[in-house]
Each structure stands twice: as C-alpha cells, then as structure tokens.
Design a protein around this motif. Structure first.
Motif, PDB file in Angstrom:
ATOM      1  N   ASP A   1       8.570  -2.573 -12.171  1.00 58.38           N
ATOM      2  CA  ASP A   1       9.170  -2.448 -10.852  1.00 58.38           C
ATOM      3  C   ASP A   1       8.341  -3.200  -9.817  1.00 58.38           C
ATOM      4  N   ASN A   2       7.017  -3.101  -9.933  1.00 63.04           N
ATOM      5  CA  ASN A   2       6.143  -3.792  -8.991  1.00 63.04           C
ATOM      6  C   ASN A   2       6.334  -5.304  -9.077  1.00 63.04           C
ATOM      7  N   THR A   3       6.445  -5.817 -10.273  1.00 64.16           N
ATOM      8  CA  THR A   3       6.618  -7.254 -10.457  1.00 64.16           C
ATOM      9  C   THR A   3       7.924  -7.715  -9.837  1.00 64.16           C
TER      10      THR A   3
ATOM     11  N   LEU B   1       9.557  -6.237  -7.446  1.00 67.05           N
ATOM     12  CA  LEU B   1       9.447  -6.109  -5.992  1.00 67.05           C
ATOM     13  C   LEU B   1       8.626  -7.242  -5.389  1.00 67.05           C
ATOM     14  N   VAL B   2       7.563  -7.637  -6.049  1.00 68.14           N
ATOM     15  CA  VAL B   2       6.734  -8.735  -5.548  1.00 68.14           C
ATOM     16  C   VAL B   2       7.544 -10.021  -5.506  1.00 68.14           C
ATOM     17  N   ARG B   3       8.339 -10.269  -6.565  1.00 64.21           N
ATOM     18  CA  ARG B   3       9.179 -11.470  -6.577  1.00 64.21           C
ATOM     19  C   ARG B   3      10.228 -11.428  -5.469  1.00 64.21           C
ATOM     20  N   GLU B   4      10.825 -10.255  -5.276  1.00 64.21           N
ATOM     21  CA  GLU B   4      11.851 -10.137  -4.241  1.00 64.21           C
ATOM     22  C   GLU B   4      11.257 -10.335  -2.848  1.00 64.21           C
ATOM     23  N   VAL B   5      10.090  -9.778  -2.603  1.00 64.53           N
ATOM     24  CA  VAL B   5       9.441  -9.939  -1.297  1.00 64.53           C
ATOM     25  C   VAL B   5       9.086 -11.404  -1.067  1.00 64.53           C
ATOM     26  N   ALA B   6       8.607 -12.086  -2.100  1.00 61.83           N
ATOM     27  CA  ALA B   6       8.268 -13.503  -1.953  1.00 61.83           C
ATOM     28  C   ALA B   6       9.514 -14.324  -1.632  1.00 61.83           C
TER      29      ALA B   6
ATOM     30  N   ARG C   1      10.499 -13.623   1.978  1.00 67.51           N
ATOM     31  CA  ARG C   1       9.592 -14.300   2.915  1.00 67.51           C
ATOM     32  C   ARG C   1       9.935 -15.781   3.034  1.00 67.51           C
TER      33      ARG C   1
END
Length: 79
Positions: free
Chosen positions: A38-40, A42-47, A50
């Motif tokens: 899930d963290n991975t 989420l990190v991709r989605e946030v990037a 941005r």
C-alpha cells in the motif's frame, strides 16, 4: 444470590467484555500501519499527482500562447 441477580450479573459482565473488545479492536485497527504494498502504491500516486500539479502551476504562471496551453492540456490527458 437469586437467579435474577445472577442473570443480571452475567449479562452485565458480557456487555462490559463486548464493549472492551470493541474498543480495543478499534484502537488496534487505527494503530496498524499500512502494508508495504500500500505504501508503494501511495508513494507512486503522490509522485504522479505532484508532477501534475507542477504542470498545472507552470501552465497557470507561464506567459505563453494558447497553442502551448492546449498542448499542455493534451499532455495531461495522455497521462
């Protein structure tokens, strides 16, 4: 103790145990960290978000013509 008093005591104990169990399980579910997968994601989605915000900021602040603006909007739709 009479049968009625015993029954009330048992029901009260069961109700207390049920409420305590719900409270503890609710607290545990809030405190559980997200899974690494899930963290991975989420990190991709946030990037990605941005990057889109940067493009939108650039579109809004640059003093280019409408042709460039249309090209930027199309590049956003392609993503």
């Amino acid at each position: 103790m009479s049968f009625g008093a015993t029954l009330v005591a048992i029901v009260a104990i069961l109700a207390w145990a049920s409420l305590r169990h719900r409270r503890l399980s609710a607290r545990d579910s809030v405190m559980m960290p997200a899974q690494p997968a899930d963290n991975t994601a989420l990190v991709r989605e946030v990037a990605a978000l941005r990057a889109r915000v940067e493009v939108l900021e650039r579109i809004l602040t640059d003093q280019r013509g409408s042709v460039d603006l249309a090209r930027e909007i199309e590049s956003l739709r392609e993503r």
